[in-house]
Design a protein around this motif. Structure first.
Motif, mmCIF file in Angstrom:
data_model
loop_
_atom_site.group_PDB
_atom_site.id
_atom_site.type_symbol
_atom_site.label_atom_id
_atom_site.label_comp_id
_atom_site.label_asym_id
_atom_site.label_seq_id
_atom_site.Cartn_x
_atom_site.Cartn_y
_atom_site.Cartn_z
ATOM 1 N N GLY A 1 41.143 59.614 30.077
ATOM 2 C CA GLY A 1 40.382 58.377 29.904
ATOM 3 C C GLY A 1 40.149 57.668 31.228
ATOM 4 O O GLY A 1 39.056 57.132 31.474
ATOM 5 N N THR A 2 41.152 57.673 32.085
ATOM 6 C CA THR A 2 41.004 57.066 33.409
ATOM 7 C C THR A 2 39.974 57.832 34.222
ATOM 8 O O THR A 2 39.111 57.241 34.869
ATOM 9 C CB THR A 2 42.364 57.030 34.141
ATOM 10 N N PHE A 3 40.035 59.154 34.169
ATOM 11 C CA PHE A 3 39.055 59.988 34.863
ATOM 12 C C PHE A 3 37.638 59.656 34.392
ATOM 13 O O PHE A 3 36.729 59.445 35.187
ATOM 14 C CB PHE A 3 39.360 61.471 34.639
ATOM 15 N N ALA A 4 37.452 59.591 33.084
ATOM 16 C CA ALA A 4 36.130 59.311 32.517
ATOM 17 C C ALA A 4 35.642 57.918 32.905
ATOM 18 O O ALA A 4 34.461 57.734 33.218
ATOM 19 C CB ALA A 4 36.166 59.460 30.999
ATOM 20 N N ALA A 5 36.541 56.933 32.889
ATOM 21 C CA ALA A 5 36.158 55.574 33.261
ATOM 22 C C ALA A 5 35.733 55.506 34.723
ATOM 23 O O ALA A 5 34.740 54.856 35.062
ATOM 24 C CB ALA A 5 37.315 54.613 32.993
ATOM 25 N N LYS B 1 39.634 48.204 40.384
ATOM 26 C CA LYS B 1 40.482 47.078 39.973
ATOM 27 C C LYS B 1 40.199 46.701 38.516
ATOM 28 O O LYS B 1 41.122 46.441 37.751
ATOM 29 C CB LYS B 1 40.231 45.884 40.893
ATOM 30 N N ILE B 2 38.935 46.703 38.119
ATOM 31 C CA ILE B 2 38.568 46.380 36.733
ATOM 32 C C ILE B 2 39.116 47.444 35.771
ATOM 33 O O ILE B 2 39.694 47.121 34.730
ATOM 34 C CB ILE B 2 37.039 46.254 36.596
ATOM 35 N N ILE B 3 38.967 48.707 36.121
ATOM 36 C CA ILE B 3 39.445 49.803 35.264
ATOM 37 C C ILE B 3 40.961 49.775 35.119
ATOM 38 O O ILE B 3 41.501 49.974 34.037
ATOM 39 C CB ILE B 3 38.978 51.169 35.811
ATOM 40 N N MET B 4 41.647 49.504 36.213
ATOM 41 C CA MET B 4 43.105 49.522 36.184
ATOM 42 C C MET B 4 43.685 48.299 35.486
ATOM 43 O O MET B 4 44.821 48.330 35.026
ATOM 44 C CB MET B 4 43.670 49.604 37.615
ATOM 45 N N ALA B 5 42.912 47.227 35.378
ATOM 46 C CA ALA B 5 43.327 45.989 34.702
ATOM 47 C C ALA B 5 44.734 45.574 35.154
ATOM 48 O O ALA B 5 44.926 45.278 36.317
ATOM 49 C CB ALA B 5 43.207 46.141 33.201
ATOM 50 N N SER B 6 45.693 45.600 34.253
ATOM 51 C CA SER B 6 47.043 45.144 34.603
ATOM 52 C C SER B 6 47.980 46.295 34.977
ATOM 53 O O SER B 6 49.169 46.078 35.194
ATOM 54 C CB SER B 6 47.634 44.359 33.437
ATOM 55 N N ARG B 7 47.456 47.523 35.043
ATOM 56 C CA ARG B 7 48.297 48.678 35.400
ATOM 57 C C ARG B 7 48.598 48.675 36.895
ATOM 58 O O ARG B 7 47.786 48.240 37.709
ATOM 59 C CB ARG B 7 47.588 49.979 35.026
ATOM 60 N N LYS B 8 49.768 49.173 37.251
ATOM 61 C CA LYS B 8 50.142 49.301 38.659
ATOM 62 C C LYS B 8 49.508 50.558 39.233
ATOM 63 O O LYS B 8 49.503 51.601 38.586
ATOM 64 C CB LYS B 8 51.656 49.377 38.816
#
Length: 80
Positions: free
Chosen positions: A65-69, A29-36
């Motif tokens: 970047g999402t993968f790395a996060a 949830k933190i990584i996705m922030a405001s993304r759906k």
């Protein structure tokens, strides 16, 4: 080796594996922030928890970047 062309934006999914579902869900949830995104249980058996994360990525940089996060989270053991 020839690189596959991926057209963006596109739907992309990750399998996120760890030991504690609540911690993993919080970190995602933190990584996705405001993304759906959509998050579903992928495996309820065994020692590890597996979650299926699906979202729309707009570029290779965003996808990587999402993968790395995700991989960098303490609650996450593995990302596929």
């Amino acid at each position: 080796m020839e690189k596959n062309d991926i057209t963006y934006p596109r739907s992309w999914s990750y399998r996120v594996i760890g030991l504690n579902k609540d911690d993993m869900t919080r970190d995602i949830k933190i990584i996705m922030a405001s993304r759906k995104y959509a998050l579903e249980d992928a495996n309820k058996k065994g020692k590890y928890i597996s979650l299926h994360l699906e979202l729309i990525v707009s570029s290779e940089d965003e996808r990587n970047g999402t993968f790395a996060a995700l991989k960098g989270c303490d609650s996450v053991t593995m990302v596929l």
